[in-house]
Structure formats: structure tokens, C-alpha cells
Design an enzyme around this catalytic site. Structure first.
Site, mmCIF file in Angstrom:
data_model
loop_
_atom_site.group_PDB
_atom_site.id
_atom_site.type_symbol
_atom_site.label_atom_id
_atom_site.label_comp_id
_atom_site.label_asym_id
_atom_site.label_seq_id
_atom_site.Cartn_x
_atom_site.Cartn_y
_atom_site.Cartn_z
ATOM 1 N N THR A 1 4.295 1.759 2.236
ATOM 2 C CA THR A 1 5.577 1.910 1.542
ATOM 3 C C THR A 1 6.392 3.045 2.153
ATOM 4 O O THR A 1 7.561 2.874 2.534
ATOM 5 C CB THR A 1 5.351 2.160 0.036
ATOM 6 N N ALA A 2 5.772 4.218 2.245
ATOM 7 C CA ALA A 2 6.493 5.369 2.799
ATOM 8 C C ALA A 2 6.908 5.101 4.243
ATOM 9 O O ALA A 2 8.025 5.436 4.661
ATOM 10 C CB ALA A 2 5.607 6.618 2.729
ATOM 11 N N GLY B 1 0.820 -1.201 0.000
ATOM 12 C CA GLY B 1 0.000 0.000 0.000
ATOM 13 C C GLY B 1 0.857 1.255 0.000
ATOM 14 O O GLY B 1 2.062 1.213 0.282
ATOM 15 N N CYS B 2 0.248 2.367 -0.299
ATOM 16 C CA CYS B 2 0.996 3.620 -0.416
ATOM 17 C C CYS B 2 1.519 4.082 0.946
ATOM 18 O O CYS B 2 2.706 4.391 1.089
ATOM 19 C CB CYS B 2 0.155 4.691 -1.086
ATOM 20 N N PHE B 3 0.644 4.138 1.957
ATOM 21 C CA PHE B 3 1.118 4.541 3.290
ATOM 22 C C PHE B 3 2.170 3.565 3.827
ATOM 23 O O PHE B 3 3.211 4.000 4.341
ATOM 24 C CB PHE B 3 -0.053 4.646 4.277
#
Lengths: 349, 349, 349, 349
Positions: free
Chosen positions: C156-157, C152-154
Site C-alpha cells: 500500500t505505502a 498488504g501494508c508494504f
């Protein structure tokens, strides 16, 4: 017992309705007695608009003419077009004053209405009663009206920038080109791809080119002022911002005039009208300079190389282009100070 | 030993320069050998542009013609106007190819340059050599050039939308009105109140009305295509977004044509030119649809009520309006594929 | 005959799908052979995404496993959660490689999936096969996988900012607080009031506080790296911009370390991994510095007054947080250079 | 002869000053008698702020204590830090009431002031007189004050969200982490790259990590309420919007409480204080919901998995975070209704 005028707002959960609430809450002579929404009746308005928490604790009412008659003296209709077609006549017949913010009573010809709005027009008898509430231009008619048809947002910005030139006979009527730009709130709260954040942020586009339903409203009003048929070229664009309209208008003058003379023409035409501000020579207004307020600011530039005049006018589409001018019209109807409830500065920055 | 063409970029720390770096880094036939900035020489370019960390570790060079001659075959000048006036002739004399992105070599008349740019014009001998690099229109001249004057951002969007109509003789030349809107990056990285976030966010305004320095550039090019003097009305506006230009152009046609005929005229004019895309009937481009790319997209609308044609064109001002077209011109000069280093899609959303 | 790997994209009309198209169009070893959308099958993809005019003229295909098997070697699933649950097993059984960008195969426990996603989990046999494609951390597993579950995007960061501290044993595991902020494109193209321009422009808000479905994904991965259960506090916010995620993470260190030691830990952990860039001491990344690219940039700050470490990481949610990392994983799976098709600079400004 | 209180505004051409003008123009008991700017004295304020055309036609005055004494009863200082250090004592000695919006009188320790503001501190005798004007918390002291030190924007949002927890003894004091996000107007009208439109639009970043000068102000006030030293972790971020602050605060509770109990604690603490609004369970405020108004809205979320409490508070940084709270403090000082001049709704959308 309240001695204030009692106001009901139909379409309270749209952006126009919620702005009427903001303005009327501080109006010295008005009390909001019913906020109406057919879709959310029975729920607190603050549920959908949390900024109103503890400010407006009212539950939304449904649409019920009898109830409205008991609760209110004046009704604002801030609904999508088509609603007032049915509702305004009933409210008028019930003895209420009505200010319709939709397009339903703006066009005098039912055929033209039907062509541009794709909806059955209102009863001609009521259309005939409706006064077009461009406050600075038709104040005298507004004063005696029972049904106000509040101008569209693009027409307000545009007409205030063009009428002094048309009224004076200076404008070559066939030359008028209007290039308008609007913030996204003009499209309302209804969901659509063209109001979807990721599509319109960092984007600029033209839409309804030569097809916007405000075209006949502009032409009808200019024709009335000119005393002859006026046809305009009108393009609308979407700006990645919430509020604001800027119209850039191109007009060829019949005879040579200086920029000073043109500015003087505008100043005289709007003398004593506090909500129209003419910028000095060489200055042009920005939409942010009227943000949140009822002002319409205008600047002009004469290109001596082409002989063409460029007029630039700005408004906040939600205020002067909708709720603010509606309040201004109410003030005129009631014989109050024109600026009652509207006497605040734009919000900057 | 590299067999790639060696490129130097003067003004690497401006937005145009940094976009040249982005484009040339993936160009198959070019190697950046010197990034030059008079103000930040000796420091890593990534200090001021952290997005280049580990991508470009070069230190910035100062401006030194001898050094440039040793390091580079072609020089891009992406500096404020006035810099290339002095520098381009020296670089040409040193045997380098030069692509100037500033306005210094665009206007053939030194007087006109001085009037609009308030700066001493370049040596006429070099101005005469400079080829105006509107790639789709003057490709043949670009191919043999040693000095390219890269078009301005507004002129690129505008001229690509008007030239088919002027070239065909269909346009009433005295009727042309251009209403242009630009994102804020067009003003560069230099600080000013009109690029200050809180002033331009949620704002829209006109600026330099009838006074923009791109006016003579547009007129000079239209006049050349028309074979007679053309004067236009030109208004520029600032849009609260970073990248993108949209020009809305109003033209009266000499004779009646259908929208289909007009679209066909555009399609034929740009046949085989991959970076100009004509929208189908009834569709208009948005700036976001070319964002980050070298495309210029164009749509037209004929208003049968007024007989006027509305042309809408969009570009990314930093790419097709500056760095991208500069690379496209280099490709043409070198006989490479026109799209080398530019063959990527716009970024959406 | 093409020797490129043939790729199909399911969910091509979402933002993740359309970004995969952008990236794969310039990938040296991949050819897009089928763009698939169950809702718009049979229409050109450029109808809904005009930026692809003349770039991708394909018609959208419907979902048909037999057809996909004939057309493609690898399938990207960029659909809402729930779609891959059914589809991925069939595609795997048909001998295709699958990279799923949705959340369907990220959580190893079906119960946990069902609790947070409110949807029936996938067949455990396939969940077991799925490799969690956090490219920099699990590259070895990715290399041999047939089914990749793209993070997911969150996560990953966030994970890239935390894992060096967890892996080294330096972090007090119970202390981890993650304050994440995302641009609006993370919510996709589906219409909703919280993605409506006038609601989110000039607005900032927290959402799904302590309830975001990426919480168990972060915890599962941290627990795996730590070798013990990790529970985190995780808050997500919406930023008025289209692309970008920034995670601010607060961690108490078990023992005293200097900022230099911590930066060195990060640099060593990511040595040789081109898409993670560690900022120098005292510098913190901005989302714009990775915009449009596959980079994850990280900065750290040690507060000596409280002993707490603040880690700041940024990604472009549509690239490194979705389509870009999917391509990176494909590169790893195929044994290609990790940066194939991704070797471009962020777009700035 | 006016019976209104006469107000002078020093720093009228900054954003805080111009917002004071907006608010005081509709204040029932105040008249603005002098707008002061050392840099633009002698020019109309509307020259630099055209939104004030025809609303405020005053020329800007220079700074002259004698003149101020003759013209005004109360002075607002909305200047950069360092100005009030010199000026406030003179104005107090001249018998004026002073409300300082800068940071000059907020920190009781001169050493701490000098460390964080890099400027010589004010005379301790005057610092001792200064009342910290966090209106909802220190109203009793404000009522008798002659010198108000108006709180910073971050401290206002943050302290109102934390003080009920600290005052009640529920908060584990060493656990407090504050993650704050601010619109760009907080940086004022002074030009800088970090307020340059193209740099901050479509961008999100952390700044002054663990180094923001509002840190000691927050700690001093929490320590005072707690009766012991409190040290916090405090991170500030920049949001691409003009107005608004949101603080997300993480606190470990000493003992177990339910969300309902915590909400009740907040409601009781702020009972009767109209400008603090507590959201119901499961709801969190957005900055837009207080835009343009003096409200501070607060929501809480208890994570039962970690035992941590998340508090979210929002304000308009220019109103409650500066000019609005200054007016609120004046109202308290004068014994007027706390909401005089501030009794309007947020502007939405």
C-alpha cells in the site's frame, strides 16, 4: 597454562548469562571455560547472540557435573528457578564454588519458598550454607562462602535504599511502602504477551500487585537487619525500556531528622563501598545514570508537611541486579578488589 | 448558517490545543471557528503540525478579545499558566463561556497558587466563579458554570482513584501516598533537556519529589470531599513513552473491608458514568488500555498482610487529563450527551 | 430493527481485527454483529483486549458459515494467510460480501502464491473474482466487487508512491529500488523473538532481505499499471515503534522533469482522493503524521546531481495498511462516502 | 609521575565527548588530564552528567591553548563544526597531536566544505596535513599522522560497506544508492524539536533528503578509492532509538559474482581487522548487535532476479561512528594494539 580462575556459566543463553559473559570477558582474574545451556548444547553461542560473533566462538556445553568439575573452579547458575535446587548441591559436593543468580537459595524457609515460587524447595542443609550476597551489606559472610545466593533485582535496589534506615532504628518498620518499576529485560528472554513489543511499548502497568515473589526476600532481609519481623507493601510495575529498576520507598521516621542527617546516615553506612553513590540534597537518580554498570544510586527527600521520607534508588537490573553483583560477590569471595571486572562507567546516553 | 456551537482555542499550537482540535473536529455539535496562537499568528496551523494538512487549513489567529467575541461562543484556553490569569476574566466579561485547561483557576487560595506556581494569582472574584471540572465528581456544578477550571492530569487520575474512598469515610486520611508516573507529553512541546529524546529514552526517573504543583490541587479537592484538611505524599515520575499516566495509591482503611466490598463501592460511586471503568477483582489497568481515549480505568488490591489498599488508576494525560475532559465538561455545560465527540475506543496497540 | 449493514469479523483477536472493531464502532452505516475467533470462541473479547471493556461486551463466536450467513451481510477476514483460502469461497457462495485482509487472494498466479507463502493457493475461480483493493487506484473495480483482496501494508505505502510515475511512463522501470521500514505491529500478536521487547527496543534491523512475500504483490501491480513486467529490489526493515510504515523509493526518470512537474503529476493523479496527501516541495512526511489514521502522505526529492528521484511515503500499517483501507473499500463497494467511519485526524503526538 | 599518554577532551559535555571519557577511563595507556567545555568551565562535569558522579570528579576547564599544552599530549576535539577550524592549527603548532571528531578537516576542498557546512573552511595547509581516519582503510596514513580527521558516523558505516566493492572494481560506480538510518543521539545534546521526545518517539522520518553534509565526505572517499569521480544518492532517516546506524546500500555489479564470492571479497579485505565482522551468508546485522562497542558488522544479499547487491552495515554511531574510532586512531598513531581500550563486547540486550 592459565593461572586465572576458571568459570562456568549455566544458563548462558539467558539475559543474565549473556551479561555474565560480557563482564567476565574483561575480568582480569577470570577465564570463562564453559558456557552451558541445556537447550542449545552443541551450537555456537553466537548463533543465538550474534553480538558475540568473533568474541566468543565457544560451543555451548550441556549440563554435566563431571565435565563442569574438570573445566571450572566456580560456577554461575543463571537459570530459571528450580534448576539450582537440584544442581547447586551436586556442584558444591563436587568441590566447586557456586554463585546462584536464581531465587532458589534466597529464602531460608522452605515453606515460604514453596508458597511464592510454586516449586519444591532445595535441601535445607544447602539452604543453610547459602550466603545472601547483598554485597554492600553482607560482605563479611560473602568472603567465606562456598555457595552464594545472589539477590533478586527488586530486592537489591530496594534493600540498599532501606537498610541504613532500618539498621539505624530510625524507620517505623510498619510504615514501609515500596513502589518499584522495572525495565522489561527483568522478565528474561522467554516469550510472553507481556514482553511482546507492541503490547509493552508506549505502555506502563502494574503487575503481581501484592503478589510478587520478591516480597518475602525483602521482608526476610529487613527482618534480619531489624531483629524483628518486618512486613512491607510492595508493588511492581513494568516500564517500556529494556534495562533499569527504580524503587520509590516511603518510610515514616520514628523521630524527627533533617534531610542532611539522613543523607549523612546513608553516606556513613556506605562509606568505602564504591558501587553505592548517594546523591546530594535535592537530587534524585535516574535509571539511565547507572545503565550498563554495577552502581546503585540513591537520593532522599523528606516531606516536612507529612513527616514521611521518600527514598529513591536505581540500578541496572541486569548488572547490579544480577550478573554484576554476582561478579562483585566472586571478587569478595576470592579476596580480590571488589571492583575487578566492574570498573567501568555507565553508558550514557 | 451554522447552528453548531462556535469554539475558539487559545494555545492551539501546544499539545493540549492540538488534541482539542482532534476531538472537536468530530464533535457533532461544535465547530472550531478560531485557532489562536500568540507566537505563530498568521501562519497555517498545519505548518507546525503537518498531520493536520488538508484537515485544518485555517491560519492561526492572534489573541484579540473582540475578535474572539465575534467568532466564538466558547473559548478553550490551553496555554501555559499565567495566560488565563489575565485573559479569562476579559473573555467572561465579554459574555463567552471559558474552559481553562491551565492551572490558573484551580486553587481557591491566591497565596497557595502563588507559592506553587510562582505567579501572581487571578482576580479572586473570577476564581470564585470557576468550577473545578472533575466531570464525574462535580458534574452538577459544571452544568451551570460559565468558567470551568479543568483539572490537572495527575489530579484527574489520582482523585478519581481516591474520592470513593474518601467520600465514603473508609480511608484513613493521613495515610494517603500517591506514586504517579507520566509519559513525556505532559511536559508539553517546549524544549528542555528532560524532554530531549536521548536523555529520556530508555530512562525512568522521579522529579519534583514532594514539590509538584499538582499537590495542593489534589489536597484541596480531597479536603473538600472529606470535609476536613487532607495532606498527602505525592511523587511524580517520568516514563519513556509519549502518553499515559498511572497513579499507584496507598491507603489504609479505617475498618476492615473485603476487596469485593471495595470494588462495589467504586462501581456504585461511578454508576452511570461511562468514562470510568472499574476492573474486576485481581485485574489492573495499563495505560495503553485507555490510550487516545477519555477513559479512566481503575483497579484495586487489598493486601491482607498489611491491611493496606492499593488503588491503580490510568488515563491518557492528553485526553482525560486535558482536552478530553475539557470537551466532556463542555458537553455537561451545554446539556449534551456527556460522551458527545468522545465516543470512540482507545487505540490499541 | 437495524437498517445498518451487518458486519462479521473473522480473526477479531489479531491486531487487524481489533482495529476493524475500533473503526467500525464509529462507522455511521455499519453494525458489528459477530466477532469471530477460532481460538477464543465463547469468551468475551474484552478478556484479551481490556481496552474494549464496556465498549464491546460481545462473546467471541467460532467460525460457522451458517451462523455467519444469518448474522452478517459482509465479512472481514483478518486471519493469518491460509484461512481465507478455504473460507472465502464458502462465504461468497453463501451470498456474503467478503473483504480479505490476508494475502490469500492478492496474487493472480497460484504458483507464485505457493512459492512465496508456502501454502496451497485458493481456487482459481475465486482468485479471478477477487478485486485488488488499492482504493485510490482501483476504485472502479472495487465498486462492483463481491470479494475484495485488501492490499498488504508494504505494498500500500509503496504502490501509492510509485504508481503515478509508472502510470505516466516517466519511470525507468528497471531502476526501481524500494527501501521500506515498518513498526513491529506488522508482525501481529503472535509471539516471536523478533517481536520480543528487549530484542527490538533500541534496535533497528533488516529482515527477509530480497525475500519478502510482498515482493510479487508489488511487482504484479506495477506490471499491470505499466503494461509490462516490472521487477523491483525490495528491502524491509523493522523499526522500534508499534505503528507506521515508511517507504523510501528510488527511481530513475526516463526524461528530465523538475520537482514541480513531478509534484504536479502526483497531485493530479490523486485529485479528489482525500486519503492521499502530497507534501509541498522540500517537505517529507513522518510516520507519526498519519498515526492512527487512513492517510498516505507522500513527498518527493529530485537529486539533480544523479538524476534520480526519491519518493517517500508513509502510512499507519494497521489503518491504511490493513483495517482502514478495508473499511474504505467497503465504503466504495456500498456506494457510501469514501471516508465514512474514517473521517478523523491522526493522533498527535 | 604518570607514564601514560595525557589526553585533553575539548567538547567534553557533548555526547561524543562524554563517550570519549567512558572509553579513555579504561584505556590502559591513556590518562585524561583535562576535560574542556567553553560553556561550563569551572563546574564539575558530573553536574551535567550525574552518571559520572565519583567516577570523574574533575572540574571542566575552559579553552586555553597554553594550558592544554602543559596538561596534555593529545587533544580530542569533539565540538560542533567550526570550532576545530580555528583551534586545531593552534594545537598542532603547539606540538600537540590532534584528533578532530567534527567535520572541519574531512573535506579536502574548502569550497565543498563551505557549500555543505555553511562555514569558512580551515587553513588549507592544515587540511592538507589532516589524515582521514577511517581506521580499517587508511591505517597506514593514520600511523604517521599528527592531525586526524575522524570520519562522520554515516560515512563510517557506509564506506566500510562499500569500499571492498569499489576497491575491487566490482561495483558499477554510477549505481550506488545509500539508504541510512540513525538513532537520535547523532543529533547531539543540543535541544531541537526534531530531538524532542514526544515528536520522535513512535515516529520514523527521512530528513535532509539529498542534502546531508556527509554526502561529499562519502563521495570524496569513494572517489579516492575508485580513482575516478563517484556520485551517490544518499538518504538519511531518524529512528526512534538513542544509538545505532544502519546503512542499506544498493550496488549493481559490473560482472556476475556469487554471494559466496562477494562475502569472500569482504572477508579478505578486512582480514586481521578485528572491528569489522562479516556475517555469514543469509544473515544480516542489527544495530543492537554492536551497541556500545566499536564493531562494524556487515551482511550482503545478492538478488539474482535484478542482479543488484544489497549491503547492510551497522555501527554504534557514538562509538565506531565517533569516540571509538577516535580511540582506535590514537592506538594506531601510537603504535599500540588497535583494540586498546576498546576490547569489550557490545551490551546486549
Amino acid at each position: 597454562m592459565s593461572t586465572k580462575l576458571r568459570a562456568a556459566i549455566i544458563g548462558s543463553t539467558g539475559y543474565g548469562g549473556v551479561e555474565l559473559i560480557r563482564l567476565l570477558l574483561t575480568h582480569p582474574h577470570v577465564e570463562i571455560t564453559s558456557v552451558i545451556s541445556s537447550s542449545s548444547a552443541g551450537t555456537p553461542i553466537a548463533d543465538g547472540y550474534p553480538h558475540l560473533n568473533q568474541i566468543m566462538t565457544d560451543l555451548l556445553d550441556g549440563i554435566d557435573v563431571d565435565q563442569i568439575r574438570q573445566k571450572a573452579d566456580v560456577v554461575f547458575i543463571a537459570a530459571p528457578h528450580g534448576v539450582a535446587v537440584e544442581l547447586a548441591p551436586k556442584l558444591i559436593d563436587a568441590g566447586l564454588k557456586v554463585i546462584d543468580i536464581s531465587g532458589d537459595f534466597r529464602l531460608k524457609s522452605g515453606d515460604v519458598y514453596e508458597k511464592w515460587y510454586k516449586h519444591k524447595p532445595a535441601d535445607p542443609a544447602y539452604v543453610a550454607k547459602a550466603v545472601y550476597g547483598l554485597s554492600e551489606v553482607f560482605a563479611d559472610e560473602v568472603r567465606g562462602a562456598e555457595l552464594i545466593s545472589n539477590p533478586g533485582c527488586f530486592p537489591t535496589a530496594t534493600l540498599l535504599g532501606l537498610i541504613p534506615l532500618v539498621n539505624s532504628g530510625w524507620a517505623e518498620l510498619s510504615s514501609i511502602i515500596i513502589d518499584s518499576k522495572s525495565g522489561v529485560s527483568g522478565a528474561g528472554r522467554g516469550l510472553s504477551l507481556s514482553s511482546h513489543y507492541s503490547e509493552i511499548n508506549e505502555n506502563f502497568l502494574a503487575y503481581k500487585v501484592n503478589k510478587h515473589q520478591h516480597t518475602p526476600e525483602i521482608e526476610q532481609t529487613l527482618s534480619r537487619v531489624a531483629g524483628e519481623d518486618v512486613t512491607v507493601t510492595f508493588t511492581t510495575h513494568l516500564v517500556p525500556m529494556t534495562r533499569g529498576i527504580l524503587s520509590t520507598m516511603y518510610v515514616t521516621l520514628k523521630e524527627k531528622h533533617t534531610e542532611d542527617e539522613i543523607l549523612e546516615l546513608f553516606r556513613q553506612y556506605y562509606e568505602g563501598r564504591r558501587f553505592v553513590r548517594i546523591r546530594p540534597k535535592g537530587k534524585y537518580p535516574a535509571t539511565k545514570e547507572v545503565w550498563g554498570s554495577n552502581y546503585c544510586d540513591i537520593g532522599v527527600s523528606l516531606d516536612e508537611r507529612t513527616g514521611r521520607l521518600t527514598v529513591i534508588s536505581v540500578i541496572d537490573n541486569v548488572v547490579k541486579g544480577a550478573a554484576g553483583q554476582a561478579v562483585q560477590n566472586l571478587n569478595l569471595m576470592m579476596g580480590w578488589d571488589e571492583g575487578a571486572g566492574l570498573a567501568f562507567s555507565p553508558v550514557y546516553p
